[in-house]
Design an enzyme around this catalytic site. Structure first.
Site, PDB file in Angstrom:
ATOM      1  N   LYS A  32     -42.642 -10.791   9.902  1.00  0.00           N
ATOM      2  CA  LYS A  32     -42.265 -10.472   8.518  1.00  0.00           C
ATOM      3  C   LYS A  32     -41.227 -11.478   8.045  1.00  0.00           C
ATOM      4  O   LYS A  32     -40.180 -11.646   8.673  1.00  0.00           O
ATOM      5  CB  LYS A  32     -41.697  -9.054   8.415  1.00  0.00           C
ATOM      6  N   ASP A  59     -42.617 -10.391   2.617  1.00  0.00           N
ATOM      7  CA  ASP A  59     -41.980  -9.196   2.047  1.00  0.00           C
ATOM      8  C   ASP A  59     -41.096  -9.607   0.871  1.00  0.00           C
ATOM      9  O   ASP A  59     -39.884  -9.737   1.018  1.00  0.00           O
ATOM     10  CB  ASP A  59     -41.172  -8.539   3.183  1.00  0.00           C
ATOM     11  N   LYS A  61     -41.548  -8.105  -2.400  1.00  0.00           N
ATOM     12  CA  LYS A  61     -41.404  -6.926  -3.279  1.00  0.00           C
ATOM     13  C   LYS A  61     -41.441  -7.286  -4.766  1.00  0.00           C
ATOM     14  O   LYS A  61     -40.477  -7.036  -5.513  1.00  0.00           O
ATOM     15  CB  LYS A  61     -40.099  -6.186  -2.969  1.00  0.00           C
ATOM     16  N   ASP A  64     -42.633  -7.151 -11.921  1.00  0.00           N
ATOM     17  CA  ASP A  64     -42.471  -7.868 -13.195  1.00  0.00           C
ATOM     18  C   ASP A  64     -43.653  -7.487 -14.090  1.00  0.00           C
ATOM     19  O   ASP A  64     -44.423  -6.592 -13.737  1.00  0.00           O
ATOM     20  CB  ASP A  64     -42.419  -9.390 -12.920  1.00  0.00           C
ATOM     21  N   THR A 119     -35.637   3.059   0.673  1.00  0.00           N
ATOM     22  CA  THR A 119     -34.947   4.061   1.501  1.00  0.00           C
ATOM     23  C   THR A 119     -33.443   4.072   1.217  1.00  0.00           C
ATOM     24  O   THR A 119     -32.734   4.986   1.628  1.00  0.00           O
ATOM     25  CB  THR A 119     -35.194   3.821   3.001  1.00  0.00           C
ATOM     26  N   ARG A 211     -33.981  -5.771  14.498  1.00  0.00           N
ATOM     27  CA  ARG A 211     -32.912  -5.960  15.477  1.00  0.00           C
ATOM     28  C   ARG A 211     -33.207  -5.475  16.904  1.00  0.00           C
ATOM     29  O   ARG A 211     -32.742  -6.123  17.848  1.00  0.00           O
ATOM     30  CB  ARG A 211     -31.608  -5.362  14.933  1.00  0.00           C
TER      31      ARG A 211
HETATM   32  O1  C5P Z   1     -33.491  -4.549  12.122  1.00  0.00           O
HETATM   33  P1  C5P Z   1     -34.373  -3.432  11.635  1.00  0.00           P
HETATM   34  O2  C5P Z   1     -35.396  -2.970  12.665  1.00  0.00           O
HETATM   35  O3  C5P Z   1     -33.601  -2.291  11.028  1.00  0.00           O
HETATM   36  O4  C5P Z   1     -35.243  -4.145  10.478  1.00  0.00           O
HETATM   37  C1  C5P Z   1     -36.109  -3.425   9.641  1.00  0.00           C
HETATM   38  C2  C5P Z   1     -36.698  -4.351   8.617  1.00  0.00           C
HETATM   39  O5  C5P Z   1     -37.480  -3.575   7.714  1.00  0.00           O
HETATM   40  C3  C5P Z   1     -35.671  -5.097   7.771  1.00  0.00           C
HETATM   41  O6  C5P Z   1     -36.255  -6.360   7.413  1.00  0.00           O
HETATM   42  C4  C5P Z   1     -35.517  -4.207   6.563  1.00  0.00           C
HETATM   43  O7  C5P Z   1     -35.116  -4.921   5.424  1.00  0.00           O
HETATM   44  C5  C5P Z   1     -36.947  -3.695   6.392  1.00  0.00           C
HETATM   45  N1  C5P Z   1     -37.075  -2.434   5.672  1.00  0.00           N
HETATM   46  C6  C5P Z   1     -36.433  -1.261   6.050  1.00  0.00           C
HETATM   47  N2  C5P Z   1     -36.607  -0.113   5.321  1.00  0.00           N
HETATM   48  C7  C5P Z   1     -37.393  -0.111   4.240  1.00  0.00           C
HETATM   49  C8  C5P Z   1     -38.055  -1.275   3.838  1.00  0.00           C
HETATM   50  C9  C5P Z   1     -37.866  -2.422   4.586  1.00  0.00           C
HETATM   51  O8  C5P Z   1     -35.731  -1.241   7.048  1.00  0.00           O
HETATM   52  N3  C5P Z   1     -37.586   1.003   3.579  1.00  0.00           N
END
Ligand code: C5P
Length: 232
Positions: A32, A59, A61, A64, A119, A211
């Site tokens: 991603k 990603d 998003k 427009d 979220t 992460r």
């Molecule tokens: O590091 P982590 O596992 O929390 O990363 C989750 C990824 O998913 C990040 O790129 C975050 O921006 C994305 N994301 C999220 N929740 C959402 C939409 C996207 O955590 N509702």
């Protein structure tokens, strides 16, 4: 729908992302690319990661007017990404225009996924700032149904919502779920999380993991563990 693990490459530079991806010599993860990396490095980063043999979820998003989204999606489709997304709040005409733009002359196109409510938005913020007073889970399902009406392939949602989205929109409607953590891992700033095995259980089609893989002492082992729990 083939289940897969998507690695959120939330790095600031191309150098960092290549150092990270160079470790994966066996199975090449679905990657991603988010706004930070795309705005820093431009479309060249997409072409290079693709050239290295990875599938890409871009990603960005989009949100427009339909004409702008149609033309922008045509550009993203030309980058040969495998999945991209937009905000369902842009409404059905915008989502339909996005699909038109994304469809290549040969009829193929990347998967198109909608963000429903972020979220980071909770019931109180939605009511106060957006003047939407319905329960947030109903708003999320309504936006998912709109995305399906427009012809999109699925939504980004919490793994806790994946089952309900499938009940509302059917099993073929794709759920892409971030908020995944190992049972023995750090939760960090994610509030409502599931393990890869639980996400599989509730019917997520793709998990997005950042992460727990990118910050692991052994990212390849952490990725393999996700694949074993979620895909196998
Ligand atoms: O590091 P982590 O596992 O929390 O990363 C989750 C990824 O998913 C990040 O790129 C975050 O921006 C994305 N994301 C999220 N929740 C959402 C939409 C996207 O955590 N509702």
């Amino acid at each position: 729908m083939g289940k897969d693990v998507i690695v959120a490459c939330d790095f600031a530079t191309a150098e960092q992302v290549f150092t990270f991806l160079d470790q994966f010599t066996d199975r090449k993860p679905f990657v991603k690319i988010g706004m930070e990396l795309f705005y820093a490095e431009g479309p060249a980063i997409v072409r290079e990661i693709k050239r290295r043999g990875h599938k890409i979820f871009l990603d960005l998003k989009l949100h427009d007017i339909p004409n702008t989204v149609r033309k922008s999606m045509a550009v993203l489709s030309g980058l040969d990404v495998d999945m991209t997304n937009l905000h369902a709040a842009g409404t059905i005409p915008m989502m339909q225009a996005a699909l038109e733009g994304l469809t290549r002359p040969d009829g193929t196109r990347p998967l198109l996924i909608a963000v429903t409510q972020l979220t980071s938005t909770d019931q109180a913020t939605m009511e106060r700032d957006l003047l939407i007073n319905e329960p947030i889970d109903q708003v999320v399902m309504h936006y998912a149904a709109n995305a399906q009406k427009a012809g999109l392939d699925g939504v980004v949602c919490s793994p806790l919502e994946a089952g309900k989205v499938h009940q509302t929109c059917g099993d073929a409607f794709v759920t892409v779920t971030p908020g995944v953590r190992f049972a023995d891992g750090d939760v960090g700033d994610q509030k409502r999380v599931m393990t890869p095995a639980q996400a599989k259980e509730v019917g997520s089609d793709y998990i997005v993991v950042g992460r727990p893989i990118t910050a692991a002492a052994d990212p390849v082992a952490a990725y393999r563990r996700c694949v074993e729990e979620f895909c196998d």
